[in-house]
Motif scaffolding. Structure first.
Motif, mmCIF file in Angstrom:
data_model
loop_
_atom_site.group_PDB
_atom_site.id
_atom_site.type_symbol
_atom_site.label_atom_id
_atom_site.label_comp_id
_atom_site.label_asym_id
_atom_site.label_seq_id
_atom_site.Cartn_x
_atom_site.Cartn_y
_atom_site.Cartn_z
ATOM 1 N N ARG A 4 59.461 26.114 36.897
ATOM 2 C CA ARG A 4 59.935 27.485 36.697
ATOM 3 C C ARG A 4 61.339 27.679 37.253
ATOM 4 N NH1 ARG A 4 56.751 31.602 40.859
ATOM 5 N NH2 ARG A 4 57.802 30.943 42.773
ATOM 6 N N GLU A 17 63.610 26.265 34.609
ATOM 7 C CA GLU A 17 63.681 27.189 33.466
ATOM 8 C C GLU A 17 64.569 28.381 33.794
ATOM 9 O OE1 GLU A 17 60.669 30.172 31.175
ATOM 10 O OE2 GLU A 17 59.930 28.136 31.539
ATOM 11 N N GLN A 25 65.593 24.259 30.070
ATOM 12 C CA GLN A 25 64.268 24.415 29.470
ATOM 13 C C GLN A 25 63.619 23.079 29.116
ATOM 14 O OE1 GLN A 25 66.757 26.477 28.798
ATOM 15 N NE2 GLN A 25 65.951 28.561 29.013
ATOM 16 N N ALA A 42 62.360 21.365 32.189
ATOM 17 C CA ALA A 42 61.215 22.112 32.702
ATOM 18 C C ALA A 42 59.952 21.792 31.898
ATOM 19 C CB ALA A 42 61.506 23.615 32.658
ATOM 20 N N GLN A 43 60.086 21.719 30.568
ATOM 21 C CA GLN A 43 58.936 21.397 29.733
ATOM 22 C C GLN A 43 58.486 19.960 29.942
ATOM 23 O OE1 GLN A 43 57.195 23.612 27.894
ATOM 24 N NE2 GLN A 43 55.754 21.920 27.659
ATOM 25 N N HIS A 53 55.449 31.505 35.966
ATOM 26 C CA HIS A 53 56.722 31.744 35.287
ATOM 27 C C HIS A 53 57.023 33.246 35.186
ATOM 28 C CE1 HIS A 53 56.339 27.506 34.183
ATOM 29 N NE2 HIS A 53 57.615 27.535 33.882
#
Length: 538
Positions: free
Chosen positions: A359, A362, A367, A370-371, A431
């Motif tokens: 988080r 992100e 992103q 983070a994923q 998140h």
């Protein structure tokens, strides 16, 4: 990548835990898989791939998964429509109890199914009462399909029910004005949302059936009904043919990796309707209503008769009177009640460490990284726990294991198995807290435990309890890791139940299954009590 950790808004407290967990997962999985691949280098691949038995394993693994998935989706569609269109008292409780199959240990369900569909089961007794010959076909492909339908029809029905609820009531009113009925209504109104849900549901259930280990091991009934995963277990424990087991493990890894990629690709997306707060639909005709009632009655019997059989068998078992003197049962209960909380706590800690890092990244607009971190925690879905356990077995086969070593391995494997579900539950609350409270915490200088206790605890309390209880239930009923490492001195309730079923000690198995059902029932009640409290608080 290293320069990322020098970002002015990325402090060590944000990423140390997550980096440690990712490093551990990478080392742990890499070591286990490398031992399998190293042994696989010794194989003569051309010889193996022309082997009839291996071809049969692959075909049956995919065939039973495909057949189970198609039947589960068909049954789920019928059940979802019956639940949606048929009002009746107790529907709310029925929907809650449908999720019981998710936390119910597989071996407990199998014991109940044998008591219903076996040669001495309830159906056989009822058929003989009316002079109808009934042999019972619970072992083999029919038994595998029955068990898979027991677990997967409720899952498919809940997913399709969400699709029906997402249809705006304005569309239903318009269809009523246009006099759309029967198949026309299904085709033009319902099918578009069903079609969006079918592929994600199909890929999810197919992967669950393809990686089904306990069901096939217990109900397969012979070499003819063996999948790749059960063949790994048999090659290690019964034949001690490690090269053959390594081949099966590599194939299972490749197939599961592909299936996991497809499942992730087709994961369900959030469906948006104009309004789903005012459910409205025309009352179905009498014939449709009768059909819906028939579907509901069949499903209620199918879902709850095995559970009822477990309770009746446990309470009427002659072993119930001597349970206090069964040292093996108490040993298994002690190990289960020690393994499950530690596994759940470890899964929760690893998931929180990954989410804190994910988080933060992100928030800093990284992103993709983070994923990737979240996917690292979900990797167990692509690498079956039996494949991982076999890699550890090969890696540590020269070591003289003590019960403490075996205990640590099973705790770790169970924690990794539960971590994807913990991540799914906690991902959105973590998140959301970042989005809602990050600027506030920065302006007030609230960090660390102070931030967690004062700001985030109120919104995370219920999800954390729910995630822990679910991980606890999953670990309590897990059989995969201990199937490979368990023995007479180191056992658990599912492992003991499997041994009792294999030795036809049905009276003892009834008591063991009853204890497991009681423990999971308590956890199930705890989970839904706190989910209801959380819903009321919102």
């Amino acid at each position: 990548m290293l320069s990322l950790f020098h970002h002015p808004q990325l402090r060590p407290r944000h990423y140390v835990g997550g980096v440690v967990v990712i490093s551990f997962i990478t080392f742990f999985y890499g070591s286990a898989l490398s031992s399998i691949f190293a042994l696989g280098d010794e194989l003569q691949w051309k010889t193996w791939f022309t082997d009839d038995y291996l071809q049969h394993l692959i075909l049956f693994s995919f065939g039973q998964a495909l057949l189970s998935t198609v039947l589960s989706i068909f049954g789920g569609l019928l059940l979802a429509r019956a639940l949606f269109y048929q009002p009746f008292s107790g529907k709310k409780w029925l929907l809650k109890l449908m999720s019981l199959t998710f936390v119910l240990p597989v071996l407990v369900a199998i014991f109940g199914l044998i008591g219903i569909y076996g040669s001495s089961g309830w159906l056989a007794w009822f058929a003989n009462l009316w002079g109808i010959p009934w042999l019972g076909h619970i072992y083999g492909l029919s038994g595998i399909l029955i068990a898979h339908l027991f677990f997967n029809i409720p899952l498919a029905a809940q997913l399709f029910l969400q699709s029906l609820q997402s249809i705006p009531y304005q569309q239903r009113q318009l269809a009523a004005q246009l006099n759309l009925q029967g198949w026309q209504f299904v085709k033009l109104v319902e099918w578009p949302v069903f079609r969006q849900q079918c592929l994600p549901t199909f890929s999810l259930i197919f992967m669950l059936c393809f990686t089904s280990f306990t069901v096939v091991l217990t109900l397969g009934g012979g070499p003819q009904y063996t999948t790749l995963e059960t063949a790994i277990y048999q090659a290690i424990l019964f034949e001690f043919d490690l090269p053959k087991a390594a081949l099966f493990a590599m194939l299972q890894f490749v197939f599961c990796l592909v299936l996991f990629s497809l499942t992730s690709r087709f994961s369900p997306s959030n469906q948006n309707g104009l309004s789903n707060r005012n459910p409205w639909f025309e009352k179905p005709k009498s014939a449709v209503k009768i059909f819906h009632v028939f579907i509901l009655l069949v499903f209620i019997f199918f879902l709850f008769s095995p559970v009822l059989n477990i309770l009746v068998s446990a309470l009427s078992s002659s072993s119930l009177l001597t349970v206090w003197h069964n040292s093996q049962l108490w040993r298994a209960l002690g190990y289960s009640l020690s393994i499950a909380p530690l596994s759940a706590l470890l899964a929760l800690m690893m998931a929180i460490a990954l989410l804190l890092l994910s988080r933060r990244l992100e928030w800093l607009h990284y992103q993709k990284i983070a994923q990737f971190i979240i996917n690292a925690g979900m990797v167990i879905l692509a690498i079956p726990i039996l494949v991982l356990a076999m890699g550890l077995f090969l890696l540590l086969q020269e070591r003289d294991f003590s019960n403490i070593d075996l205990f640590a391995i099973v705790v770790l494997c169970n924690a990794l198995s539960a971590m994807p579900f913990v991540l799914r539950i906690l991902s959105a609350p973590f998140h959301n807290n970042m989005r809602y409270y990050e600027n506030l915490c920065n302006s007030l200088g609230i960090v660390g435990w102070q931030r967690f206790y004062l700001i985030e605890w109120q919104t995370l309390r219920a999800p954390l309890r729910y995630a822990f209880a679910l991980a606890l239930a999953l670990s309590l009923g897990d059989f995969t890791a201990i199937a490979l490492f368990g023995n007479q001195e180191f056992t658990s309730l599912p492992h003991l139940l499997y041994q009792q079923l294999g030795n036809y000690r049905n009276q003892d198995a009834a008591v063991t299954a009853g204890i497991l059902l009681l423990l999971c029932g308590i956890l199930f009640a705890f989970i839904h009590t706190h989910r209801d409290d959380d819903d009321l608080s919102k």
